[in-house]
Design a protein around this motif. Sequence first.
Motif, PDB file in Angstrom:
ATOM      1  N   SER A   2      -7.208   4.695  14.919  1.00 54.69           N
ATOM      2  CA  SER A   2      -6.004   5.100  15.641  1.00 54.69           C
ATOM      3  C   SER A   2      -5.719   4.105  16.763  1.00 54.69           C
ATOM      4  O   SER A   2      -5.576   2.924  16.518  1.00 54.69           O
ATOM      5  N   THR A   3      -5.659   4.599  17.991  1.00 60.46           N
ATOM      6  CA  THR A   3      -5.330   3.724  19.116  1.00 60.46           C
ATOM      7  C   THR A   3      -6.484   3.603  20.101  1.00 60.46           C
ATOM      8  O   THR A   3      -7.307   4.516  20.229  1.00 60.46           O
ATOM      9  N   ILE A   4      -6.494   2.486  20.813  1.00 63.12           N
ATOM     10  CA  ILE A   4      -7.511   2.216  21.810  1.00 63.12           C
ATOM     11  C   ILE A   4      -6.832   2.115  23.171  1.00 63.12           C
ATOM     12  O   ILE A   4      -5.812   1.435  23.306  1.00 63.12           O
TER      13      ILE A   4
ATOM     14  N   THR B 162     -16.327 -18.026  28.730  1.00 63.55           N
ATOM     15  CA  THR B 162     -17.028 -17.618  27.504  1.00 63.55           C
ATOM     16  C   THR B 162     -16.055 -17.547  26.326  1.00 63.55           C
ATOM     17  O   THR B 162     -14.874 -17.841  26.454  1.00 63.55           O
ATOM     18  N   ALA B 163     -16.565 -17.102  25.182  1.00 62.62           N
ATOM     19  CA  ALA B 163     -15.737 -16.955  23.981  1.00 62.62           C
ATOM     20  C   ALA B 163     -14.847 -15.711  24.037  1.00 62.62           C
ATOM     21  O   ALA B 163     -13.989 -15.526  23.171  1.00 62.62           O
ATOM     22  N   ALA B 164     -15.036 -14.866  25.041  1.00 64.95           N
ATOM     23  CA  ALA B 164     -14.192 -13.678  25.188  1.00 64.95           C
ATOM     24  C   ALA B 164     -12.753 -14.115  25.465  1.00 64.95           C
ATOM     25  O   ALA B 164     -12.519 -15.087  26.183  1.00 64.95           O
ATOM     26  N   LYS B 165     -11.806 -13.398  24.876  1.00 67.50           N
ATOM     27  CA  LYS B 165     -10.387 -13.716  25.044  1.00 67.50           C
ATOM     28  C   LYS B 165      -9.613 -12.428  25.306  1.00 67.50           C
ATOM     29  O   LYS B 165     -10.082 -11.345  24.995  1.00 67.50           O
ATOM     30  N   ILE B 166      -8.410 -12.577  25.829  1.00 68.03           N
ATOM     31  CA  ILE B 166      -7.526 -11.423  25.985  1.00 68.03           C
ATOM     32  C   ILE B 166      -6.793 -11.195  24.665  1.00 68.03           C
ATOM     33  O   ILE B 166      -6.208 -12.121  24.103  1.00 68.03           O
ATOM     34  N   VAL B 167      -6.852  -9.950  24.187  1.00 68.43           N
ATOM     35  CA  VAL B 167      -6.106  -9.561  22.988  1.00 68.43           C
ATOM     36  C   VAL B 167      -4.840  -8.870  23.455  1.00 68.43           C
ATOM     37  O   VAL B 167      -4.911  -7.877  24.185  1.00 68.43           O
ATOM     38  N   PRO B 168      -3.661  -9.377  23.042  1.00 70.35           N
ATOM     39  CA  PRO B 168      -2.411  -8.740  23.474  1.00 70.35           C
ATOM     40  C   PRO B 168      -2.336  -7.283  23.016  1.00 70.35           C
ATOM     41  O   PRO B 168      -2.880  -6.918  21.966  1.00 70.35           O
ATOM     42  N   ALA B 169      -1.659  -6.458  23.804  1.00 73.40           N
ATOM     43  CA  ALA B 169      -1.443  -5.051  23.418  1.00 73.40           C
ATOM     44  C   ALA B 169      -0.719  -4.997  22.081  1.00 73.40           C
ATOM     45  O   ALA B 169       0.029  -5.909  21.722  1.00 73.40           O
ATOM     46  N   GLN B 170      -0.964  -3.931  21.353  1.00 73.73           N
ATOM     47  CA  GLN B 170      -0.355  -3.671  20.049  1.00 73.73           C
ATOM     48  C   GLN B 170      -0.832  -4.630  18.961  1.00 73.73           C
ATOM     49  O   GLN B 170      -0.108  -4.930  18.013  1.00 73.73           O
TER      50      GLN B 170
ATOM     51  N   ALA C  42      -8.198  -0.300  14.379  1.00 77.18           N
ATOM     52  CA  ALA C  42      -7.477   0.415  15.433  1.00 77.18           C
ATOM     53  C   ALA C  42      -6.399  -0.512  15.984  1.00 77.18           C
ATOM     54  O   ALA C  42      -6.380  -1.713  15.684  1.00 77.18           O
ATOM     55  N   ILE C  43      -5.509   0.070  16.792  1.00 74.26           N
ATOM     56  CA  ILE C  43      -4.494  -0.700  17.509  1.00 74.26           C
ATOM     57  C   ILE C  43      -4.754  -0.494  19.000  1.00 74.26           C
ATOM     58  O   ILE C  43      -4.936   0.637  19.446  1.00 74.26           O
ATOM     59  N   ASN C  44      -4.775  -1.592  19.760  1.00 75.15           N
ATOM     60  CA  ASN C  44      -4.973  -1.456  21.208  1.00 75.15           C
ATOM     61  C   ASN C  44      -3.627  -1.234  21.902  1.00 75.15           C
ATOM     62  O   ASN C  44      -2.661  -1.920  21.616  1.00 75.15           O
ATOM     63  N   THR C  45      -3.584  -0.262  22.790  1.00 73.89           N
ATOM     64  CA  THR C  45      -2.342   0.063  23.507  1.00 73.89           C
ATOM     65  C   THR C  45      -2.170  -0.768  24.772  1.00 73.89           C
ATOM     66  O   THR C  45      -1.090  -0.775  25.360  1.00 73.89           O
ATOM     67  N   ILE C  46      -3.241  -1.442  25.179  1.00 73.11           N
ATOM     68  CA  ILE C  46      -3.229  -2.268  26.398  1.00 73.11           C
ATOM     69  C   ILE C  46      -3.908  -3.599  26.078  1.00 73.11           C
ATOM     70  O   ILE C  46      -4.663  -3.686  25.108  1.00 73.11           O
TER      71      ILE C  46
ATOM     72  N   ASP D 279     -17.753  -9.182  16.984  1.00 74.99           N
ATOM     73  CA  ASP D 279     -17.753  -8.399  15.744  1.00 74.99           C
ATOM     74  C   ASP D 279     -16.366  -7.882  15.385  1.00 74.99           C
ATOM     75  O   ASP D 279     -16.207  -7.136  14.417  1.00 74.99           O
ATOM     76  N   ILE D 280     -15.361  -8.251  16.172  1.00 73.73           N
ATOM     77  CA  ILE D 280     -13.990  -7.784  15.943  1.00 73.73           C
ATOM     78  C   ILE D 280     -13.066  -8.983  15.823  1.00 73.73           C
ATOM     79  O   ILE D 280     -13.138  -9.920  16.614  1.00 73.73           O
ATOM     80  N   LEU D 281     -12.198  -8.926  14.820  1.00 70.86           N
ATOM     81  CA  LEU D 281     -11.104  -9.895  14.719  1.00 70.86           C
ATOM     82  C   LEU D 281      -9.823  -9.174  15.097  1.00 70.86           C
ATOM     83  O   LEU D 281      -9.558  -8.067  14.612  1.00 70.86           O
ATOM     84  N   ALA D 282      -9.038  -9.807  15.954  1.00 69.76           N
ATOM     85  CA  ALA D 282      -7.731  -9.255  16.329  1.00 69.76           C
ATOM     86  C   ALA D 282      -6.675  -9.901  15.451  1.00 69.76           C
ATOM     87  O   ALA D 282      -6.652 -11.124  15.282  1.00 69.76           O
TER      88      ALA D 282
END
Length: 194
Positions: free
Chosen positions: A39-41, A58-66, A80-84, A91-94
């Motif tokens: 669902s949503t995050i 680091t390798a961490a990046k900002i994932v745009p909302a939606q 899932a879809i991120n709301t923010i 372990d996650i691909l956006a």
Amino acid sequence: MAKLGDICRFQSGGTPSKNISSYYGGNIPWITTIALNGSTITENDAIAWITPTAISDTAAKIVPAQSILVGTRVGIGKVAINTIPISTNQDILALIDIDEKIWNKKYLIYAISAKKAYLNSVARGATIKGIKKEILENLEIKKISLLKQQKISDTLDKINNLYFIREQQLSKLDQLVKSRLVGKKTSLQMEVAA
């Protein structure tokens, strides 16, 4: 049919070192596959909060909302879809830059979820199994009109809601039956003891 790699762009995540305190305690929600619930995050799903320094170093990046998030290791095929705007572990691909004039994101989530068994079957690894980005890029999604995509996702949403309601009803019924059995058992024990 369309390949997922032609529908969107992929962005991977990363885990900032826990040994560097300046990476944690910030205002950027960071998640793992535990949060992928179909669902949503929201910010309530954050496992940790990281800093802009963690993003820059680091390798961490900002994932745009939606964006659509897909588990590729622990939790393969969870979505899932991120709301923010958030950040994720590796372990996650956006899935970002999806043309919403052509694709309904809920439809894409259901289409990816429907292929979870396949994704798990092609996972590789000695201790922790995972799938490579190429597997997702080549994942075929049925291309239908946006209106049909919307109808399908609406119907599946209704089915999921009914399923959730029925599960709650069965849980309450189970509790009721257990409480009555305990009550009968207690009264029988009292009769035997008398």
